[in-house]
Scaffold this active site. Sequence first.
Site, PDB file in Angstrom:
ATOM      1  N   TYR A  53      -1.103 -26.617  -4.958  1.00 45.34           N
ATOM      2  CA  TYR A  53      -1.973 -27.567  -4.261  1.00 45.34           C
ATOM      3  C   TYR A  53      -2.698 -26.920  -3.080  1.00 45.34           C
ATOM      4  CZ  TYR A  53      -0.256 -31.210  -7.269  1.00 45.34           C
ATOM      5  OH  TYR A  53       0.015 -31.969  -8.383  1.00 45.34           O
ATOM      6  N   ARG A  56      -5.746 -25.673  -4.694  1.00 43.51           N
ATOM      7  CA  ARG A  56      -6.657 -26.783  -4.999  1.00 43.51           C
ATOM      8  C   ARG A  56      -7.372 -27.248  -3.730  1.00 43.51           C
ATOM      9  NH1 ARG A  56      -4.538 -25.024  -8.252  1.00 43.51           N
ATOM     10  NH2 ARG A  56      -6.553 -24.026  -8.374  1.00 43.51           N
ATOM     11  N   ASN A  87      -9.523 -39.481  -8.878  1.00 48.69           N
ATOM     12  CA  ASN A  87      -9.656 -38.151  -8.292  1.00 48.69           C
ATOM     13  C   ASN A  87      -8.985 -38.069  -6.932  1.00 48.69           C
ATOM     14  OD1 ASN A  87     -11.173 -37.552 -10.546  1.00 48.69           O
ATOM     15  ND2 ASN A  87     -13.134 -37.886  -9.527  1.00 48.69           N
ATOM     16  N   VAL A  88      -8.449 -36.887  -6.631  1.00 52.95           N
ATOM     17  CA  VAL A  88      -7.787 -36.675  -5.343  1.00 52.95           C
ATOM     18  C   VAL A  88      -8.707 -35.949  -4.351  1.00 52.95           C
ATOM     19  CG1 VAL A  88      -5.487 -36.712  -6.356  1.00 52.95           C
ATOM     20  CG2 VAL A  88      -6.687 -34.528  -6.140  1.00 52.95           C
ATOM     21  N   ASP A  89      -9.948 -35.667  -4.762  1.00 54.32           N
ATOM     22  CA  ASP A  89     -10.899 -35.039  -3.846  1.00 54.32           C
ATOM     23  C   ASP A  89     -11.573 -36.096  -2.973  1.00 54.32           C
ATOM     24  OD1 ASP A  89     -13.491 -35.993  -5.100  1.00 54.32           O
ATOM     25  OD2 ASP A  89     -12.686 -34.879  -6.806  1.00 54.32           O
ATOM     26  N   HIS A 104      -4.560 -41.914  -7.155  1.00 53.98           N
ATOM     27  CA  HIS A 104      -3.577 -40.842  -7.329  1.00 53.98           C
ATOM     28  C   HIS A 104      -3.377 -39.995  -6.082  1.00 53.98           C
ATOM     29  CE1 HIS A 104      -4.517 -41.207 -11.900  1.00 53.98           C
ATOM     30  NE2 HIS A 104      -3.668 -42.125 -11.482  1.00 53.98           N
ATOM     31  N   GLY A 169     -16.886 -40.604 -16.097  1.00 51.23           N
ATOM     32  CA  GLY A 169     -16.156 -39.342 -16.134  1.00 51.23           C
ATOM     33  C   GLY A 169     -14.660 -39.443 -16.310  1.00 51.23           C
ATOM     34  N   THR A 170     -14.211 -40.390 -17.123  1.00 49.91           N
ATOM     35  CA  THR A 170     -12.776 -40.489 -17.376  1.00 49.91           C
ATOM     36  C   THR A 170     -12.521 -40.745 -18.848  1.00 49.91           C
ATOM     37  OG1 THR A 170     -10.758 -41.755 -16.914  1.00 49.91           O
ATOM     38  CG2 THR A 170     -12.837 -42.924 -16.694  1.00 49.91           C
ATOM     39  N   SER A 171     -11.420 -40.207 -19.335  1.00 50.85           N
ATOM     40  CA  SER A 171     -11.066 -40.346 -20.744  1.00 50.85           C
ATOM     41  C   SER A 171     -10.412 -41.683 -21.050  1.00 50.85           C
ATOM     42  CB  SER A 171     -10.097 -39.231 -21.145  1.00 50.85           C
ATOM     43  OG  SER A 171      -8.871 -39.365 -20.433  1.00 50.85           O
TER      44      SER A 171
END
Length: 228
Positions: A53, A56, A87-89, A104, A169-171
């Site tokens: 992390y 990241r 997203n965690v950004d 998340h 942008g997600t599956s």
Amino acid sequence: MKNLVFLTGAGISAESGVKTFRDANGLWEGHDIMQVASLDGFKRNPDLVLDFYNKRRNQLLKVAPNAAHSIIANLESTFNVNVITQNVDDLHERAGSTNVIHLHGELLKACSVVNENLIYDWKTDILMGTTNKEKHQLRPHIVWFGEAVPEIENAIPILEQADILVIVGTSLQVYPAAGLIDYADKAKHLFYVDLNPAETSYFRKKIKVISKKASEGMMELQELLIKL
């Protein structure tokens, strides 16, 4: 103003250079997901997880929001916009979005391993021995596999009031986040922007799919939204 809600995932940040969650083989930069994204993995090898992390976090500080992030932020002038992201950004915030829920966790925050409610803004490395004033070891403020997703409770009421829902942008494969779509019963318009969209036939409502990468898809979608 109409309530416009975005559900966003890794695909929106990929164009900024943020590496997506995992490769097709299930590995994340050579690591099994459970090694670096679970509490058990952290307990077994905390140095590996913290290093992962830290890398990241350092990468995130070198990238910038892209056009998709900016378009979403700019739509606040026309709609009551809420962003619910996997997203965690912090690229949505850097682009100017003011109402963002991170399901998340957040990479630029740290929390105590003793008390998860002790959360700190954090832009430097976290190492074994990095502690808060209470002498608690710190860890990334990330929701790992097997952990509760507390922000779900804040996201549900927002989705219940959505007039328009946009998925970008997600599956739609990661739960419980994927199940949030079911709460948008009030939404009269649903859109899905993704270069490789998932199957949508199981949706209870008709959804317009825009099979483009996030920035191109959002450029097309903003014209449609303004006309609603």
